[in-house]
Design a protein around this motif. Structure first.
Motif, PDB file in Angstrom:
ATOM      1  N   PRO A 301       0.831  -1.201   0.000  1.00 56.43           N
ATOM      2  CA  PRO A 301       0.000   0.000   0.000  1.00 56.43           C
ATOM      3  C   PRO A 301       0.867   1.254   0.000  1.00 56.43           C
ATOM      4  O   PRO A 301       2.002   1.247   0.483  1.00 56.43           O
ATOM      5  CB  PRO A 301      -0.799  -0.117   1.300  1.00 56.43           C
ATOM      6  N   PRO A 302       0.332   2.372  -0.514  1.00 53.64           N
ATOM      7  CA  PRO A 302       1.117   3.609  -0.628  1.00 53.64           C
ATOM      8  C   PRO A 302       1.153   4.407   0.679  1.00 53.64           C
ATOM      9  O   PRO A 302       0.606   5.514   0.776  1.00 53.64           O
ATOM     10  CB  PRO A 302       0.372   4.370  -1.725  1.00 53.64           C
ATOM     11  N   LEU A 303       1.796   3.832   1.672  1.00 52.04           N
ATOM     12  CA  LEU A 303       1.975   4.537   2.940  1.00 52.04           C
ATOM     13  C   LEU A 303       3.211   3.959   3.619  1.00 52.04           C
ATOM     14  O   LEU A 303       3.648   2.851   3.295  1.00 52.04           O
ATOM     15  CB  LEU A 303       0.746   4.409   3.839  1.00 52.04           C
ATOM     16  N   PRO A 304       3.797   4.684   4.576  1.00 49.75           N
ATOM     17  CA  PRO A 304       4.997   4.194   5.240  1.00 49.75           C
ATOM     18  C   PRO A 304       4.743   2.882   5.973  1.00 49.75           C
ATOM     19  O   PRO A 304       3.640   2.641   6.489  1.00 49.75           O
ATOM     20  CB  PRO A 304       5.345   5.311   6.222  1.00 49.75           C
ATOM     21  N   ALA A 305       5.754   2.043   6.046  1.00 44.65           N
ATOM     22  CA  ALA A 305       5.619   0.755   6.727  1.00 44.65           C
ATOM     23  C   ALA A 305       5.184   0.937   8.173  1.00 44.65           C
ATOM     24  O   ALA A 305       4.439   0.115   8.713  1.00 44.65           O
ATOM     25  CB  ALA A 305       6.943  -0.009   6.657  1.00 44.65           C
ATOM     26  N   ARG A 306       5.604   2.047   8.795  1.00 41.06           N
ATOM     27  CA  ARG A 306       5.266   2.274  10.204  1.00 41.06           C
ATOM     28  C   ARG A 306       3.769   2.488  10.405  1.00 41.06           C
ATOM     29  O   ARG A 306       3.259   2.335  11.523  1.00 41.06           O
ATOM     30  CB  ARG A 306       6.056   3.461  10.750  1.00 41.06           C
ATOM     31  N   LEU A 307       3.068   2.869   9.351  1.00 40.81           N
ATOM     32  CA  LEU A 307       1.631   3.117   9.460  1.00 40.81           C
ATOM     33  C   LEU A 307       0.780   1.935   9.010  1.00 40.81           C
ATOM     34  O   LEU A 307      -0.431   1.933   9.225  1.00 40.81           O
ATOM     35  CB  LEU A 307       1.238   4.352   8.641  1.00 40.81           C
ATOM     36  N   LEU A 308       1.411   0.961   8.382  1.00 41.04           N
ATOM     37  CA  LEU A 308       0.628  -0.139   7.825  1.00 41.04           C
ATOM     38  C   LEU A 308      -0.116  -0.907   8.911  1.00 41.04           C
ATOM     39  O   LEU A 308      -1.280  -1.281   8.730  1.00 41.04           O
ATOM     40  CB  LEU A 308       1.534  -1.093   7.034  1.00 41.04           C
ATOM     41  N   GLY A 309       0.549  -1.170  10.040  1.00 41.92           N
ATOM     42  CA  GLY A 309      -0.102  -1.935  11.099  1.00 41.92           C
ATOM     43  C   GLY A 309      -1.399  -1.289  11.554  1.00 41.92           C
ATOM     44  O   GLY A 309      -2.400  -1.979  11.787  1.00 41.92           O
ATOM     45  N   LEU A 310      -1.390   0.055  11.684  1.00 38.93           N
ATOM     46  CA  LEU A 310      -2.600   0.756  12.106  1.00 38.93           C
ATOM     47  C   LEU A 310      -3.704   0.588  11.072  1.00 38.93           C
ATOM     48  O   LEU A 310      -4.870   0.330  11.420  1.00 38.93           O
ATOM     49  CB  LEU A 310      -2.296   2.240  12.314  1.00 38.93           C
ATOM     50  N   ARG A 311      -3.369   0.735   9.795  1.00 34.97           N
ATOM     51  CA  ARG A 311      -4.386   0.593   8.756  1.00 34.97           C
ATOM     52  C   ARG A 311      -4.954  -0.823   8.742  1.00 34.97           C
ATOM     53  O   ARG A 311      -6.153  -1.021   8.549  1.00 34.97           O
ATOM     54  CB  ARG A 311      -3.805   0.943   7.389  1.00 34.97           C
ATOM     55  N   LEU A 312      -4.113  -1.810   8.949  1.00 33.66           N
ATOM     56  CA  LEU A 312      -4.602  -3.193   8.970  1.00 33.66           C
ATOM     57  C   LEU A 312      -5.518  -3.424  10.165  1.00 33.66           C
ATOM     58  O   LEU A 312      -6.496  -4.177  10.070  1.00 33.66           O
ATOM     59  CB  LEU A 312      -3.423  -4.174   8.992  1.00 33.66           C
ATOM     60  N   GLN A 313      -5.216  -2.784  11.299  1.00 29.00           N
ATOM     61  CA  GLN A 313      -6.102  -2.877  12.457  1.00 29.00           C
ATOM     62  C   GLN A 313      -7.457  -2.241  12.161  1.00 29.00           C
ATOM     63  O   GLN A 313      -8.512  -2.757  12.560  1.00 29.00           O
ATOM     64  CB  GLN A 313      -5.461  -2.198  13.660  1.00 29.00           C
ATOM     65  N   GLN A 314      -7.449  -1.121  11.455  1.00 24.67           N
ATOM     66  CA  GLN A 314      -8.698  -0.456  11.100  1.00 24.67           C
ATOM     67  C   GLN A 314      -9.526  -1.333  10.161  1.00 24.67           C
ATOM     68  O   GLN A 314     -10.755  -1.442  10.310  1.00 24.67           O
ATOM     69  CB  GLN A 314      -8.400   0.896  10.452  1.00 24.67           C
ATOM     70  N   LEU A 315      -8.867  -1.946   9.204  1.00 27.67           N
ATOM     71  CA  LEU A 315      -9.564  -2.862   8.304  1.00 27.67           C
ATOM     72  C   LEU A 315     -10.136  -4.043   9.075  1.00 27.67           C
ATOM     73  O   LEU A 315     -11.280  -4.455   8.862  1.00 27.67           O
ATOM     74  CB  LEU A 315      -8.614  -3.350   7.214  1.00 27.67           C
TER      75      LEU A 315
END
Length: 364
Positions: A301-315
Motif C-alpha cells: 500500500p502507498p503509505l509508510p511501513a510504520r503506518l501499515l499496522g494501524l491501517r490493517l487494524q482499522q480494516l
C-alpha cells in the motif's frame, strides 16, 4: 512469572485466517479457494462415517492416490495436512542425522519452526542462486524445503533451476521436499518440475486450500522412489494412530475425481477473472504489486511501513483482514488473496474511509 508459566500460548509462526477476534467478513489473508464446493463433495463429506475409526492403514485411500500418481501404494503416506507432514519429515531428517534445514525466505513459517524445535540449524535462501551455491558447498546433507508455486510470493521457478538443484542434491545427498499446496491453484503456465525430478523428492500434497476446506486437516506425502522401502515406513511409524479423520479420508478419496477436478478447472477460470479485477482495483488505489501465477500475491500500500499496522487494524475492525508480510521479512507489504467482487468493493470502501490525517504528506 513468564507468560508460558502462566499458561499463555507460546509464540509460533503467523498465519492468515481466523485470529481469535471478531468474525472476518472478507478474508484476504488466507489463500483458500473462496468458491462454493461441488455438490458431490458436499455429499461425500456429509456421509463420512464418524461412528467408526477409519482403516488405520488407509489401504483403499492409498491405493486410490497411488493409482492417480502412477506410483506404488507404499510411496503414499497419509498426513494430517502439510503442517503435520512438515513436523514429521523434519523429525525423520533429524533422526537420520541431518543437521541443517534450508528454508525459503520469505516462506511458510512452519519450515523453520519445525527445524528450530529440534535444534537443526536453519539457513534461509532468498534467491535460487543462493540455494544452489549453498547446497553445492555444503559439507553434509541437508533438508531442503521448496514451494512450487511459492508462498507468499506466488512466483514459479524455471525448469532449469529444478534440474540443476536436483543434480546437486543427488550428488551431495540432500533431501528435497516439495510443498505442492498451490500447484492446483496455478493460474498461469505449467508445472516446471519434470517427472524424473519429482520422483526423487518428497512431495507434500494438501488439497484443502484448493478446495476451500482448510478446516479439514488432511493430505499425503509421496515418498521418493529410493525411500519407499526404507525411509517411507519410518515416516509412517512416526505418525499418530488414525492420523486422518473420516472427513479427511472422504476429501482425499474425492480429490482426484472427475467432478472435483472439473469444478477446480472452472474455479480457476473464475479466480483468474477476479484476480484481474482485484489487481486493477489495487492499482487504482496506488498499491505496488508483484507478479504472480497464483490467486495470491504480494502488494505494498502507498503509505509508510510504520503506518501499515494501524491501517490493517482499522480494516480488521471493519471485518476485513489482510496478511501482514512483516513476519515474512517484508515490512510494509501484505499478501493478498483473490476474493469475490463484493469483497473487493468492501476493501476499497473501507481503505478510503480509514485514511487519517497522519498519512497526509507521508510517502513510503
Amino acid at each position: 512469572m513468564s507468560h508460558e508459566a502462566m499458561g499463555a500460548p507460546a509464540a509460533g509462526p503467523e498465519h492468515g485466517g481466523p485470529d481469535g477476534g471478531a468474525d472476518i467478513l472478507y478474508d484476504f489473508s488466507t489463500n483458500a479457494n473462496p468458491l462454493p464446493l461441488p455438490p458431490g463433495l458436499q455429499r461425500a463429506l456429509a456421509e463420512a462415517d464418524r461412528r467408526h475409526y477409519p482403516d488405520p492403514h488407509y489401504q483403499a485411500l492409498c491405493a486410490r492416490l497411488a493409482e492417480h500418481h502412477a506410483v506404488a501404494p507404499a510411496r503414499v503416506l497419509p498426513t494430517a495436512g502439510s503442517s503435520e507432514a512438515i513436523r514429521r519429515l523434519t523429525l525423520l531428517a533429524h533422526l537420520q542425522g541431518l543437521g541443517t534445514a534450508w528454508v525459503p525466505s520469505p516462506g511458510y513459517g512452519d519450515y523453520a519452526a519445525a527445524a528450530e524445535a529440534l535444534g537443526l540449524r536453519v539457513q534461509g535462501w532468498p534467491a535460487p542462486a543462493t540455494l544452489l551455491d549453498g547446497l553445492d558447498r555444503a559439507a553434509s546433507p541437508a533438508l531442503v524445503w521448496l514451494n512450487e508455486p511459492c508462498n507468499p510470493t506466488g512466483v514459479s521457478l524455471p525448469t532449469h533451476f529444478w534440474q540443476t538443484l536436483a543434480e546437486i542434491a543427488w550428488q551431495r545427498g540432500h533431501w528435497l521436499v516439495l510443498d505442492r499446496a498451490y500447484e492446483p491453484l496455478r493460474l498461469e503456465g505449467s508445472d516446471p518440475i519434470t517427472g524424473s525430478v519429482a520422483a526423487r523428492c518428497w512431495q507434500l500434497w494438501s488439497p484443502n486450500k484448493a478446495l476451500g476446506l482448510t478446516g479439514i486437516r488432511a493430505g499425503y506425502v509421496l515418498a521418493p522412489v529410493e525411500a519407499a522401502d526404507d525411509l517411507g515406513p519410518r515416516l509412517r511409524a512416526l505418525a499418530p494412530s488414525w492420523v486422518l479423520s473420516a472427513e479427511g479420508v472422504q476429501m482425499l478419496l474425492a480429490w482426484w475425481g472427475e467432478e472435483v477436478q472439473g469444478w477446480l478447472q472452472e474455479s480457476r477460470r473464475t479466480l483468474e477473472q477476479w484476480r484481474t479485477m482485484q489487481r486493477n482495483l489495487l492499482a487504482d488505489l496506488g498499491w505496488a504489486q508483484r507478479a504472480t501465477v497464483t490467486p495470491f500475491w504480494l502488494a505494498r500500500p502507498p503509505l509508510p511501513a510504520r503506518l501499515l499496522g494501524l491501517r490493517l487494524q482499522q480494516l480488521r475492525a471493519a471485518g476485513i483482514k489482510l496478511r501482514d508480510a512483516t513476519s515474512f521479512g517484508l515490512p510494509g507489504w501484505v499478501r493478498v488473496a483473490t476474493r469475490p467482487p463484493e469483497a473487493q468493493r468492501a476493501l476499497a470502501l473501507v481503505w478510503h474511509a480509514s485514511r487519517w490525517k497522519g498519512e497526509e504528506g507521508d510517502t513510503p
